[in-house]
Motif scaffolding. Structure first.
Motif, PDB file in Angstrom:
ATOM      1  N   GLY A  27       0.856  -1.308   0.063  1.00  0.00           N
ATOM      2  CA  GLY A  27       0.092   0.121   0.064  1.00  0.00           C
ATOM      3  C   GLY A  27       0.852   1.465  -0.105  1.00  0.00           C
ATOM      4  O   GLY A  27       0.318   2.441   0.384  1.00  0.00           O
ATOM      5  N   THR A  28       2.061   1.208  -0.336  1.00  0.00           N
ATOM      6  CA  THR A  28       3.081   2.328  -0.320  1.00  0.00           C
ATOM      7  C   THR A  28       3.546   2.735  -1.703  1.00  0.00           C
ATOM      8  O   THR A  28       4.496   3.410  -1.959  1.00  0.00           O
ATOM      9  CB  THR A  28       4.305   2.017   0.449  1.00  0.00           C
ATOM     10  OG1 THR A  28       5.088   0.832  -0.358  1.00  0.00           O
ATOM     11  CG2 THR A  28       3.909   1.631   1.862  1.00  0.00           C
ATOM     12  N   LEU A  29       2.839   2.196  -2.810  1.00  0.00           N
ATOM     13  CA  LEU A  29       3.085   2.538  -4.216  1.00  0.00           C
ATOM     14  C   LEU A  29       3.262   4.306  -4.387  1.00  0.00           C
ATOM     15  O   LEU A  29       3.938   4.511  -5.277  1.00  0.00           O
ATOM     16  CB  LEU A  29       2.404   1.774  -5.221  1.00  0.00           C
ATOM     17  CG  LEU A  29       2.630   1.957  -6.681  1.00  0.00           C
ATOM     18  CD1 LEU A  29       4.153   1.268  -6.908  1.00  0.00           C
ATOM     19  CD2 LEU A  29       1.809   1.098  -7.587  1.00  0.00           C
ATOM     20  N   LYS A  30       2.181   4.526  -3.821  1.00  0.00           N
ATOM     21  CA  LYS A  30       2.176   6.303  -3.959  1.00  0.00           C
ATOM     22  C   LYS A  30       3.380   7.055  -3.916  1.00  0.00           C
ATOM     23  O   LYS A  30       3.744   7.951  -4.521  1.00  0.00           O
ATOM     24  CB  LYS A  30       1.000   6.736  -3.332  1.00  0.00           C
ATOM     25  CG  LYS A  30      -0.263   6.519  -3.752  1.00  0.00           C
ATOM     26  CD  LYS A  30      -1.522   7.331  -3.063  1.00  0.00           C
ATOM     27  CE  LYS A  30      -2.873   6.999  -3.020  1.00  0.00           C
ATOM     28  NZ  LYS A  30      -3.899   7.641  -2.311  1.00  0.00           N
ATOM     29  N   GLY A  31       4.178   6.411  -3.025  1.00  0.00           N
ATOM     30  CA  GLY A  31       5.443   6.885  -2.555  1.00  0.00           C
ATOM     31  C   GLY A  31       6.664   6.867  -3.703  1.00  0.00           C
ATOM     32  O   GLY A  31       7.666   7.406  -3.778  1.00  0.00           O
ATOM     33  N   MET A  32       6.291   5.958  -4.749  1.00  0.00           N
ATOM     34  CA  MET A  32       7.143   5.910  -5.789  1.00  0.00           C
ATOM     35  C   MET A  32       6.971   6.898  -7.014  1.00  0.00           C
ATOM     36  O   MET A  32       7.679   7.098  -8.034  1.00  0.00           O
ATOM     37  CB  MET A  32       7.140   4.354  -6.419  1.00  0.00           C
ATOM     38  CG  MET A  32       7.873   3.302  -5.497  1.00  0.00           C
ATOM     39  SD  MET A  32       7.670   1.853  -6.344  1.00  0.00           S
ATOM     40  CE  MET A  32       9.109   2.009  -7.537  1.00  0.00           C
ATOM     41  N   VAL A  33       5.632   7.263  -6.873  1.00  0.00           N
ATOM     42  CA  VAL A  33       5.295   8.275  -7.931  1.00  0.00           C
ATOM     43  C   VAL A  33       6.265   9.598  -8.017  1.00  0.00           C
ATOM     44  O   VAL A  33       6.301  10.378  -7.159  1.00  0.00           O
ATOM     45  CB  VAL A  33       3.683   8.796  -7.637  1.00  0.00           C
ATOM     46  CG1 VAL A  33       3.412   9.769  -8.792  1.00  0.00           C
ATOM     47  CG2 VAL A  33       2.851   7.684  -7.656  1.00  0.00           C
ATOM     48  N   ASP A  34       6.492  10.059  -9.183  1.00  0.00           N
ATOM     49  CA  ASP A  34       7.276  11.133  -9.517  1.00  0.00           C
ATOM     50  C   ASP A  34       6.634  12.394  -8.979  1.00  0.00           C
ATOM     51  O   ASP A  34       5.672  12.603  -9.340  1.00  0.00           O
ATOM     52  CB  ASP A  34       7.750  11.479 -11.035  1.00  0.00           C
ATOM     53  CG  ASP A  34       8.489  12.423 -11.242  1.00  0.00           C
ATOM     54  OD1 ASP A  34       8.851  13.172 -10.478  1.00  0.00           O
ATOM     55  OD2 ASP A  34       9.031  12.513 -12.287  1.00  0.00           O
ATOM     56  N   PRO A  35       7.229  13.376  -8.025  1.00  0.00           N
ATOM     57  CA  PRO A  35       6.778  14.480  -7.235  1.00  0.00           C
ATOM     58  C   PRO A  35       6.347  15.363  -8.372  1.00  0.00           C
ATOM     59  O   PRO A  35       5.288  15.917  -8.002  1.00  0.00           O
ATOM     60  CB  PRO A  35       7.923  14.688  -6.591  1.00  0.00           C
ATOM     61  CG  PRO A  35       8.878  13.773  -6.398  1.00  0.00           C
ATOM     62  CD  PRO A  35       8.803  12.828  -7.744  1.00  0.00           C
ATOM     63  N   LYS A  36       6.821  15.332  -9.434  1.00  0.00           N
ATOM     64  CA  LYS A  36       6.564  16.314 -10.770  1.00  0.00           C
ATOM     65  C   LYS A  36       5.066  16.078 -10.986  1.00  0.00           C
ATOM     66  O   LYS A  36       4.288  16.962 -11.162  1.00  0.00           O
ATOM     67  CB  LYS A  36       7.322  16.247 -11.858  1.00  0.00           C
ATOM     68  CG  LYS A  36       8.790  16.796 -11.343  1.00  0.00           C
ATOM     69  CD  LYS A  36       9.487  16.669 -12.614  1.00  0.00           C
ATOM     70  CE  LYS A  36      10.880  17.131 -12.440  1.00  0.00           C
ATOM     71  NZ  LYS A  36      11.977  16.907 -13.506  1.00  0.00           N
ATOM     72  N   LEU A  37       4.676  14.682 -11.187  1.00  0.00           N
ATOM     73  CA  LEU A  37       3.382  14.392 -11.435  1.00  0.00           C
ATOM     74  C   LEU A  37       2.276  14.531 -10.199  1.00  0.00           C
ATOM     75  O   LEU A  37       1.197  15.106 -10.522  1.00  0.00           O
ATOM     76  CB  LEU A  37       3.149  12.986 -11.592  1.00  0.00           C
ATOM     77  CG  LEU A  37       3.608  12.101 -12.814  1.00  0.00           C
ATOM     78  CD1 LEU A  37       3.542  10.744 -12.994  1.00  0.00           C
ATOM     79  CD2 LEU A  37       3.009  12.844 -13.991  1.00  0.00           C
ATOM     80  N   ASP A  54      -9.087   9.530  -7.085  1.00  0.00           N
ATOM     81  CA  ASP A  54      -9.810   8.404  -7.946  1.00  0.00           C
ATOM     82  C   ASP A  54      -8.861   8.044  -9.231  1.00  0.00           C
ATOM     83  O   ASP A  54      -8.453   7.070  -9.571  1.00  0.00           O
ATOM     84  CB  ASP A  54     -10.921   8.696  -8.422  1.00  0.00           C
ATOM     85  CG  ASP A  54     -11.914   8.622  -7.053  1.00  0.00           C
ATOM     86  OD1 ASP A  54     -11.578   7.583  -6.076  1.00  0.00           O
ATOM     87  OD2 ASP A  54     -12.961   9.399  -6.760  1.00  0.00           O
ATOM     88  N   SER A  55      -8.262   9.347  -9.748  1.00  0.00           N
ATOM     89  CA  SER A  55      -7.496   9.375 -10.869  1.00  0.00           C
ATOM     90  C   SER A  55      -6.189   8.654 -10.619  1.00  0.00           C
ATOM     91  O   SER A  55      -5.621   7.876 -11.405  1.00  0.00           O
ATOM     92  CB  SER A  55      -7.282  10.666 -11.564  1.00  0.00           C
ATOM     93  OG  SER A  55      -6.400  10.601 -12.656  1.00  0.00           O
ATOM     94  N   LEU A  56      -5.552   9.152  -9.496  1.00  0.00           N
ATOM     95  CA  LEU A  56      -4.348   8.498  -9.152  1.00  0.00           C
ATOM     96  C   LEU A  56      -4.423   7.179  -9.006  1.00  0.00           C
ATOM     97  O   LEU A  56      -3.436   6.228  -9.407  1.00  0.00           O
ATOM     98  CB  LEU A  56      -3.849   9.117  -7.912  1.00  0.00           C
ATOM     99  CG  LEU A  56      -2.356   8.757  -7.553  1.00  0.00           C
ATOM    100  CD1 LEU A  56      -1.301   8.883  -8.601  1.00  0.00           C
ATOM    101  CD2 LEU A  56      -2.154   9.395  -6.363  1.00  0.00           C
ATOM    102  N   PHE A  90     -11.705  11.073 -14.312  1.00  0.00           N
ATOM    103  CA  PHE A  90     -11.587  11.407 -13.105  1.00  0.00           C
ATOM    104  C   PHE A  90     -10.878  12.803 -12.832  1.00  0.00           C
ATOM    105  O   PHE A  90     -11.357  13.500 -12.273  1.00  0.00           O
ATOM    106  CB  PHE A  90     -11.038  10.540 -12.253  1.00  0.00           C
ATOM    107  CG  PHE A  90     -11.649   9.243 -11.705  1.00  0.00           C
ATOM    108  CD1 PHE A  90     -12.977   9.215 -11.489  1.00  0.00           C
ATOM    109  CD2 PHE A  90     -11.170   7.962 -11.951  1.00  0.00           C
ATOM    110  CE1 PHE A  90     -13.608   8.350 -11.170  1.00  0.00           C
ATOM    111  CE2 PHE A  90     -11.950   6.824 -11.800  1.00  0.00           C
ATOM    112  CZ  PHE A  90     -13.355   6.915 -11.318  1.00  0.00           C
ATOM    113  N   GLN A  91      -9.778  13.002 -13.357  1.00  0.00           N
ATOM    114  CA  GLN A  91      -9.010  14.241 -13.181  1.00  0.00           C
ATOM    115  C   GLN A  91      -9.749  15.438 -13.876  1.00  0.00           C
ATOM    116  O   GLN A  91      -9.924  16.473 -13.224  1.00  0.00           O
ATOM    117  CB  GLN A  91      -7.499  13.976 -13.689  1.00  0.00           C
ATOM    118  CG  GLN A  91      -6.838  15.244 -13.446  1.00  0.00           C
ATOM    119  CD  GLN A  91      -6.599  15.467 -12.059  1.00  0.00           C
ATOM    120  OE1 GLN A  91      -6.298  14.241 -11.344  1.00  0.00           O
ATOM    121  NE2 GLN A  91      -6.654  16.748 -11.470  1.00  0.00           N
ATOM    122  N   VAL A  92     -10.441  15.452 -15.216  1.00  0.00           N
ATOM    123  CA  VAL A  92     -11.146  16.208 -15.875  1.00  0.00           C
ATOM    124  C   VAL A  92     -12.058  16.670 -14.949  1.00  0.00           C
ATOM    125  O   VAL A  92     -12.357  17.900 -14.943  1.00  0.00           O
ATOM    126  CB  VAL A  92     -11.458  16.051 -17.227  1.00  0.00           C
ATOM    127  CG1 VAL A  92     -12.205  16.834 -18.024  1.00  0.00           C
ATOM    128  CG2 VAL A  92     -10.030  15.843 -18.047  1.00  0.00           C
TER     129      VAL A  92
END
Length: 105
Positions: A27-37, A54-56, A90-92
């Protein structure tokens, strides 16, 4: 997703796919997302909507599925495109709600 090459030394001998699968299961995959995203683009940041969760989540889920160890376990391009379109929707939608609230308030 993480802004690094799959064989970047930061992931050690296991490589990106193995580390990403482990982080997803923890449950820690979000920590790998590029901070720029995570900063999103200027318009989204300006509206203080940020990245829609929800988009993420949809994006991370399909990215994880693409890391399956066997080809048969990976989604088809048709499924990938459908899921990425859903993440974009979701993002739009989130952006549209924030723009609408600016004019209503």
């Amino acid at each position: 997703m993480c802004g690094r090459l799959a064989y970047d030394k930061i992931y050690g001998e296991k490589g990106l796919p193995s580390v990403a699968r482990q982080r997803y299961n923890e449950g820690t995959l979000k920590g790998m997302v590029d901070p720029k995203l995570m900063e999103a683009d200027e318009i989204i940041s300006m509206l203080k909507g940020g990245v829609n969760q929800d988009s993420l989540e949809t994006f991370l889920k399909i990215a994880y599925q693409c890391l399956a160890e066997t080809q048969t376990g990976r989604p088809t391009m048709e499924v990938i495109i459908k899921e990425l379109e859903e993440a974009l929707n979701f993002q739009v939608s989130n952006l549209f709600q924030n723009v609408t609230s600016l004019f209503v308030n």
